[in-house]
Enzyme design. Sequence first.
Site, PDB file in Angstrom:
ATOM      1  N   HIS A  66       2.079  -0.552  -2.219  1.00 34.87           N
ATOM      2  CA  HIS A  66       1.335   0.703  -1.598  1.00 34.87           C
ATOM      3  C   HIS A  66       0.163  -0.029  -1.235  1.00 34.87           C
ATOM      4  CE1 HIS A  66       0.565   1.982  -5.887  1.00 34.87           C
ATOM      5  NE2 HIS A  66      -1.136   1.903  -5.729  1.00 34.87           N
ATOM      6  N   GLU A  91      -0.462   5.701  -0.464  1.00 40.79           N
ATOM      7  CA  GLU A  91      -1.409   6.825  -1.639  1.00 40.79           C
ATOM      8  C   GLU A  91      -2.406   6.905  -1.302  1.00 40.79           C
ATOM      9  OE1 GLU A  91      -2.719   4.247  -5.538  1.00 40.79           O
ATOM     10  OE2 GLU A  91      -3.527   5.698  -6.225  1.00 40.79           O
ATOM     11  N   HIS A 145      -7.426  -0.119  -2.251  1.00 43.25           N
ATOM     12  CA  HIS A 145      -6.280  -0.706  -2.671  1.00 43.25           C
ATOM     13  C   HIS A 145      -4.844  -1.373  -2.250  1.00 43.25           C
ATOM     14  CE1 HIS A 145      -5.332   2.070  -5.249  1.00 43.25           C
ATOM     15  NE2 HIS A 145      -4.052   1.787  -5.373  1.00 43.25           N
TER      16      HIS A 145
END
Length: 134
Positions: free
Chosen positions: A79, A130, A7
């Site tokens: 992020h 991440e 994502h």
Amino acid sequence: MLGRVNHVAIAVPDLASATQSYRTTLGATVTEPQALPEHGVTVVFVTLPNTKVELLEPLGDTSPIAAFLAKNPSGGMHHICYEVEDIIAARDALKGSGARVLGDGEPKIGAHGKPVLFLHPKDFQGTLIELEQV
Ligand SMILES: CC[C@@H](C(=O)O)C(=O)SCCNC(=O)CCNC(=O)[C@H](O)C(C)(C)COP(=O)(O)OP(=O)(O)OC[C@H]1O[C@@H](n2cnc3c(N)ncnc32)[C@H](O)[C@@H]1OP(=O)(O)O
Ligand SMILES: [Co+2]
């Protein structure tokens, strides 16, 4: 080490308004809000054919996205999440290369029920990364 993009996350000051914008103006499918007190955020996911967009709103007094939103009051890209097969192996290799793994360095369970870790944006072209084990 890196697999698919899981994502891209956007920090927002008002999750309900952002959800409405994605649903109504952009015609997207958006999940219901999920409060994640351990991460200091409430999230929804915009589901797309090839990936997801995570919309993040601060939750609690010590949210890790509070300072980012203070600098970017309208919100902004926060992020990018890459999938990895073995998060401990990835973490150890990255630490060995000198990259800063955030927090105590131990994976937490993320929004998808899978282990996640974060890497300092200053070590990766100004972008917070991440990692999610899939
Ligand atoms: C929902 C769970 C999970 C999922 O499953 O998807 C999530 O996504 S949770 C998402 C929220 N959680 C996190 O972001 C955890 C990791 N983040 C952190 O530990 C902190 O946010 C941070 C990255 C260490 C930043 O801390 P902060 O206190 O906000 O700021 P600093 O002053 O320490 O920042 C230092 C430096 O870095 C710049 N910065 C900060 N955030 C970002 C960012 N997202 N992207 C790019 N750059 C960022 C900040 O501007 C500072 O730069 P200078 O001003 O040049 O010093
Ligand atoms: Co995320």
